[in-house]
Design a protein around this motif. Sequence first.
Motif, PDB file in Angstrom:
ATOM      1  N   SER A   5       0.839  -1.209   0.000  1.00 48.13           N
ATOM      2  CA  SER A   5       0.000   0.000   0.000  1.00 48.13           C
ATOM      3  C   SER A   5       0.869   1.252   0.000  1.00 48.13           C
ATOM      4  N   LEU A   6       1.937   1.235   0.792  1.00 45.80           N
ATOM      5  CA  LEU A   6       2.831   2.390   0.881  1.00 45.80           C
ATOM      6  C   LEU A   6       3.502   2.658  -0.460  1.00 45.80           C
ATOM      7  N   ALA A   7       3.870   1.591  -1.157  1.00 44.32           N
ATOM      8  CA  ALA A   7       4.512   1.759  -2.460  1.00 44.32           C
ATOM      9  C   ALA A   7       3.526   2.219  -3.531  1.00 44.32           C
ATOM     10  N   SER A   8       2.235   1.953  -3.312  1.00 47.91           N
ATOM     11  CA  SER A   8       1.235   2.209  -4.354  1.00 47.91           C
ATOM     12  C   SER A   8       0.601   3.588  -4.285  1.00 47.91           C
ATOM     13  N   PHE A   9       0.733   4.286  -3.159  1.00 49.17           N
ATOM     14  CA  PHE A   9      -0.005   5.542  -3.050  1.00 49.17           C
ATOM     15  C   PHE A   9       0.622   6.657  -3.886  1.00 49.17           C
ATOM     16  N   THR A  10       1.896   6.523  -4.262  1.00 42.07           N
ATOM     17  CA  THR A  10       2.530   7.579  -5.036  1.00 42.07           C
ATOM     18  C   THR A  10       3.343   7.087  -6.230  1.00 42.07           C
ATOM     19  N   THR A  11       3.937   5.885  -6.129  1.00 38.23           N
ATOM     20  CA  THR A  11       4.847   5.423  -7.182  1.00 38.23           C
ATOM     21  C   THR A  11       4.180   5.298  -8.549  1.00 38.23           C
ATOM     22  N   GLN A  27      -3.068  12.192  -1.009  1.00 35.62           N
ATOM     23  CA  GLN A  27      -1.736  11.614  -0.853  1.00 35.62           C
ATOM     24  C   GLN A  27      -1.216  11.783   0.574  1.00 35.62           C
ATOM     25  N   ILE A  28      -1.436  12.954   1.144  1.00 36.18           N
ATOM     26  CA  ILE A  28      -1.024  13.190   2.528  1.00 36.18           C
ATOM     27  C   ILE A  28      -1.722  12.212   3.461  1.00 36.18           C
ATOM     28  N   PHE A  29      -3.026  12.013   3.231  1.00 37.80           N
ATOM     29  CA  PHE A  29      -3.793  11.095   4.075  1.00 37.80           C
ATOM     30  C   PHE A  29      -3.228   9.676   4.024  1.00 37.80           C
ATOM     31  N   PHE A  30      -3.040   9.162   2.807  1.00 36.47           N
ATOM     32  CA  PHE A  30      -2.582   7.773   2.680  1.00 36.47           C
ATOM     33  C   PHE A  30      -1.137   7.603   3.134  1.00 36.47           C
ATOM     34  N   LEU A  31      -0.302   8.600   2.900  1.00 38.92           N
ATOM     35  CA  LEU A  31       1.081   8.506   3.370  1.00 38.92           C
ATOM     36  C   LEU A  31       1.122   8.330   4.877  1.00 38.92           C
ATOM     37  N   HIS A  32       0.399   9.172   5.613  1.00 34.10           N
ATOM     38  CA  HIS A  32       0.428   9.103   7.067  1.00 34.10           C
ATOM     39  C   HIS A  32      -0.384   7.915   7.596  1.00 34.10           C
ATOM     40  N   LEU A  33      -1.384   7.475   6.826  1.00 34.87           N
ATOM     41  CA  LEU A  33      -2.115   6.275   7.223  1.00 34.87           C
ATOM     42  C   LEU A  33      -1.191   5.059   7.209  1.00 34.87           C
ATOM     43  N   PHE A  34      -0.480   4.879   6.110  1.00 33.29           N
ATOM     44  CA  PHE A  34       0.353   3.686   5.969  1.00 33.29           C
ATOM     45  C   PHE A  34       1.607   3.754   6.835  1.00 33.29           C
ATOM     46  N   SER A  81      -5.490  13.699  11.592  1.00 27.38           N
ATOM     47  CA  SER A  81      -4.968  14.924  12.222  1.00 27.38           C
ATOM     48  C   SER A  81      -4.130  15.724  11.225  1.00 27.38           C
ATOM     49  N   GLN A  82      -3.364  15.015  10.384  1.00 26.67           N
ATOM     50  CA  GLN A  82      -2.536  15.701   9.388  1.00 26.67           C
ATOM     51  C   GLN A  82      -3.396  16.332   8.298  1.00 26.67           C
ATOM     52  N   VAL A  83      -4.443  15.622   7.875  1.00 26.08           N
ATOM     53  CA  VAL A  83      -5.328  16.139   6.827  1.00 26.08           C
ATOM     54  C   VAL A  83      -6.102  17.353   7.321  1.00 26.08           C
ATOM     55  N   ILE A  84      -6.644  17.266   8.545  1.00 21.83           N
ATOM     56  CA  ILE A  84      -7.379  18.402   9.113  1.00 21.83           C
ATOM     57  C   ILE A  84      -6.477  19.625   9.206  1.00 21.83           C
ATOM     58  N   PHE A  85      -5.229  19.387   9.613  1.00 22.13           N
ATOM     59  CA  PHE A  85      -4.269  20.493   9.702  1.00 22.13           C
ATOM     60  C   PHE A  85      -4.012  21.087   8.320  1.00 22.13           C
ATOM     61  N   ALA A  86      -3.818  20.230   7.306  1.00 17.93           N
ATOM     62  CA  ALA A  86      -3.539  20.720   5.954  1.00 17.93           C
ATOM     63  C   ALA A  86      -4.717  21.501   5.378  1.00 17.93           C
ATOM     64  N   SER A 132       8.942  18.181  -4.847  1.00 17.57           N
ATOM     65  CA  SER A 132       9.047  16.768  -4.536  1.00 17.57           C
ATOM     66  C   SER A 132       8.265  16.003  -5.596  1.00 17.57           C
ATOM     67  N   PHE A 133       8.205  14.675  -5.480  1.00 16.91           N
ATOM     68  CA  PHE A 133       7.458  13.877  -6.454  1.00 16.91           C
ATOM     69  C   PHE A 133       6.112  13.449  -5.909  1.00 16.91           C
ATOM     70  N   PHE A 134       5.774  13.862  -4.677  1.00 16.77           N
ATOM     71  CA  PHE A 134       4.450  13.617  -4.115  1.00 16.77           C
ATOM     72  C   PHE A 134       4.188  14.649  -3.028  1.00 16.77           C
ATOM     73  N   CYS A 135       2.948  14.711  -2.559  1.00 17.37           N
ATOM     74  CA  CYS A 135       2.569  15.696  -1.553  1.00 17.37           C
ATOM     75  C   CYS A 135       2.780  15.144  -0.147  1.00 17.37           C
ATOM     76  N   ASP A 136       3.477  15.911   0.663  1.00 20.84           N
ATOM     77  CA  ASP A 136       3.602  15.616   2.084  1.00 20.84           C
ATOM     78  C   ASP A 136       3.685  16.945   2.811  1.00 20.84           C
ATOM     79  N   LEU A 137       3.278  16.962   4.057  1.00 21.50           N
ATOM     80  CA  LEU A 137       3.202  18.225   4.788  1.00 21.50           C
ATOM     81  C   LEU A 137       4.511  19.014   4.850  1.00 21.50           C
TER      82      LEU A 137
END
Length: 312
Positions: free
Chosen positions: A71-77, A99-106, A157-162, A175-180
């Motif tokens: 799952s971690l490899a699939s959310f952005t690659t 992307q932020i949601f799934f990154l922090h979820l996984f 919590s990360q998504v609500i903040f974003a 970057s090549f994907f979205c992160d906080l």
Amino acid sequence: MDVANKSVSEFVLLGLSNSWKLQLFFFIVFSLFYVATMVGNSLIVITVIADSHLHSPMYFLLTNLSIIDMSLASFTTPKMIADYLTGHKTISFDGCITQIFFLHLFTGTEIILLMAMSLDRYIAICKPLRYTSVIRPWVCAALVVASWVVGVMHSMSQVIFALTLPFCGPNEVDSFFCDLPVVFQLACVDTYVLGLFMISTSGIIALSCFILLFNSYVIVFVTIKHHSSKGSSKALSTCTAHFIVVFMFFGPCIFIYMWPLSSFLTDKILSVFYTIFTPILNPVIYTLRNQEVKTAMRKLKNRLLNPNKTTP
């Protein structure tokens, strides 16, 4: 999602390089890594399910780790690979938040699962007589459910903040994907305060979990050192594999979230590490270093190639 108070409707992902030759190189390498990650981790899941000898707490947790790594490899690659093909390196605001949601979820789920695996090995080696009474099937299931619950809570919590951040102009994500750590620097507010939030919600948590894991493995290694037998050698190999995965996963996360205003180049390299390289460590480490898994895979291969022949 409500974006009424935001003037930015999409972000431009600058990727890893503007060089066409490097982009071609990244496309080939990341495509190979992604395929290897999916095939390797799927093979682990299938092997554990198919072989009754691997129906134990450790391999149940390992199977879930493989699922999370896929799952971690699939959310952005896949998107990054597609971007190299099409040259369309933009992502919608909602897509960025997703992307932020799934990154922090996984990643959040994997952190708790790695701690559960550490607990399993600690009790198995340091408290062997209590293992069957403590690590029961329902306990393992509860640990896996708890890891996903914690992952969901952390990612929300990360998504609500974003979603509370005002974006009023700049939209180029270096970057090549979205992160906080990279997205919040585009917000029209003081990034210093946002950096403190990142450190408190992600950096310190990751560092604290790593310290706990490190201490538990130190205790395990010391315990193993006082036993000289075939069983302790196998335990040392297993725990060494676990610790390699822990170190390679936590190292980049701790650096990125403890120093959210660090160099973009450094963050890019580390982001590649834990989103693309780390997920493939699971099948590589656990198949090359684990004799039980290798034996089970050989039996599975023989069963598939010779369905009418009974495998001993």
